[in-house]
Write a protein that holds these residues in place. Structure first.
Motif, PDB file in Angstrom:
ATOM      1  N   HIS A  96       0.853  -1.187   0.000  1.00 33.51           N
ATOM      2  CA  HIS A  96       0.000   0.000   0.000  1.00 33.51           C
ATOM      3  C   HIS A  96       0.894   1.245   0.000  1.00 33.51           C
ATOM      4  O   HIS A  96       1.965   1.236   0.613  1.00 33.51           O
ATOM      5  CB  HIS A  96      -0.906  -0.024   1.232  1.00 33.51           C
ATOM      6  CG  HIS A  96      -1.980   1.021   1.185  1.00 33.51           C
ATOM      7  ND1 HIS A  96      -1.731   2.339   1.445  1.00 33.51           N
ATOM      8  CD2 HIS A  96      -3.301   0.930   0.877  1.00 33.51           C
ATOM      9  CE1 HIS A  96      -2.856   3.026   1.314  1.00 33.51           C
ATOM     10  NE2 HIS A  96      -3.832   2.192   0.964  1.00 33.51           N
ATOM     11  N   GLU A 166      -3.897   2.075  -7.266  1.00 37.59           N
ATOM     12  CA  GLU A 166      -4.269   3.159  -6.370  1.00 37.59           C
ATOM     13  C   GLU A 166      -3.367   4.363  -6.619  1.00 37.59           C
ATOM     14  O   GLU A 166      -2.257   4.436  -6.042  1.00 37.59           O
ATOM     15  CB  GLU A 166      -4.125   2.714  -4.910  1.00 37.59           C
ATOM     16  CG  GLU A 166      -5.004   1.547  -4.544  1.00 37.59           C
ATOM     17  CD  GLU A 166      -5.345   1.552  -3.062  1.00 37.59           C
ATOM     18  OE1 GLU A 166      -6.525   1.522  -2.746  1.00 37.59           O
ATOM     19  OE2 GLU A 166      -4.418   1.614  -2.240  1.00 37.59           O
ATOM     20  N   LEU A 230     -10.771  -1.260  -3.991  1.00 41.97           N
ATOM     21  CA  LEU A 230     -10.160  -1.225  -2.657  1.00 41.97           C
ATOM     22  C   LEU A 230     -10.574   0.113  -2.056  1.00 41.97           C
ATOM     23  O   LEU A 230     -10.270   1.169  -2.619  1.00 41.97           O
ATOM     24  CB  LEU A 230      -8.639  -1.360  -2.756  1.00 41.97           C
ATOM     25  CG  LEU A 230      -7.858  -1.359  -1.438  1.00 41.97           C
ATOM     26  CD1 LEU A 230      -8.381  -2.382  -0.449  1.00 41.97           C
ATOM     27  CD2 LEU A 230      -6.374  -1.625  -1.715  1.00 41.97           C
TER      28      LEU A 230
HETATM   29  C1  PEP Z   1      -6.824   3.152   0.294  1.00 43.49           C
HETATM   30  O1  PEP Z   1      -6.104   3.678   1.130  1.00 43.49           O
HETATM   31  O2  PEP Z   1      -6.609   1.995  -0.071  1.00 43.49           O
HETATM   32  C2  PEP Z   1      -7.917   3.929  -0.247  1.00 43.49           C
HETATM   33  C3  PEP Z   1      -8.375   3.600  -1.403  1.00 43.49           C
HETATM   34  O3  PEP Z   1      -8.360   5.004   0.524  1.00 43.49           O
HETATM   35  P1  PEP Z   1      -9.582   5.972   0.177  1.00 43.49           P
HETATM   36  O4  PEP Z   1     -10.720   5.135  -0.337  1.00 43.49           O
HETATM   37  O5  PEP Z   1      -9.902   6.642   1.476  1.00 43.49           O
HETATM   38  O6  PEP Z   1      -9.101   6.920  -0.871  1.00 43.49           O
END
Ligand code: PEP
Length: 252
Positions: A96, A166, A230
């Motif tokens: 992550h 992400e 996610l």
């Molecule tokens: C994450 O940290 O994996 C994430 C997607 O956070 P958020 O949905 O808060 O942007």
């Protein structure tokens, strides 16, 4: 969506909540889980894994947020993949961007952790994503494919490993790439997985993560090669998490 692939909606609770709040949140997810076409997964903080597993019941999966690369040993504060498996986890989030930033985790370590996860029988969810500066420099695709090359172990596809795209600048900010930008990176990830793993790479799930909310989930989840999400912040409200899961396409 990728045809024939069941979408996965994973909640990353990060370092939030008391035990009481975690149990209540898990009960809320459990209450709506049977109606979901998607596979649901919750990744609580380590101390909450066991009670949350009990509160979630059988219909929602359990995952860790990290594991150590070693199977056991003198690693104060760390958790072994087999420990996660032992308490009922079947997945573990690895690489992550918050781990990469807060703990200096680079691709080689993420790969070693993914190997440890596979050895323990856990499915790794390996996160990749570019910074805002990298996107503005036109390097998003190169960064992401480079992270895949460095972070995924050889056994990844055979174990049904999951990739989560992400973009770092979209996490917790309320900002997201355009749907076209998401689709372009997911297509590049698919090409990378097929290039590396052949036919097996075609069926692996690629999640999108970064400010997914009930209001934008449906559009994102309908994109080609987006096989789930996610979810960070919105997974801390059961109704929002379930609403995101309800956004998976009918055909899924
Ligand atoms: C994450 O940290 O994996 C994430 C997607 O956070 P958020 O949905 O808060 O942007």
């Amino acid at each position: 969506m990728t045809p024939g692939v069941r979408p996965l909606i994973a909640g990353n609770w990060k370092m939030h909540g008391t035990l009481r709040e975690a149990a209540a949140l898990a009960e809320g997810v459990r209450a709506g889980a049977a109606a979901s076409r998607a596979e649901l997964l919750i990744c609580p903080p380590f101390p909450h894994l066991v009670p949350v597993a009990g509160a979630l019941g059988d219909g929602v999966g359990l995952g860790g947020q990290d594991c150590h690369a070693a199977a056991r040993g003198a690693h104060t504060g760390d958790v072994a993949a087999a420990m996660l498996r032992d308490v009922g986890a079947t997945y573990v989030i690895l690489g992550h961007s918050e781990r990469r930033a807060d703990h200096g985790e680079a691709d080689a370590l993420v790969r070693a952790k993914a190997e440890a996860a596979l050895a323990a029988g856990l499915v790794p969810i390996v996160c990749v994503g570019e910074s805002e500066a990298q996107r503005l420099a036109g390097a998003a695709e190169a960064v992401v494919t480079g992270q895949l090359d460095g972070s995924l172990p050889d056994g990844f596809a055979a174990a049904g490993g999951v990739v989560a795209y992400e973009p770092v600048w979209a996490i917790g900010t309320g900002r997201t790439p355009t749907e076209a930008e998401i689709a372009a990176i997911h297509a590049a990830i698919r090409a990378n997985l097929e290039g590396r793993f052949g036919e097996a790479g075609a069926g692996l799930r690629i999640l999108y993560g970064g400010s997914v909310k009930p209001g934008n989930a449906k559009g994102i989840l309908a994109l080609p090669h987006v096989d789930g999400a996610l979810v960070g912040g919105a997974s801390l409200v059961a109704a929002d998490f379930l609403a995101i899961a309800a956004g998976v396409p009918d055909a899924a």
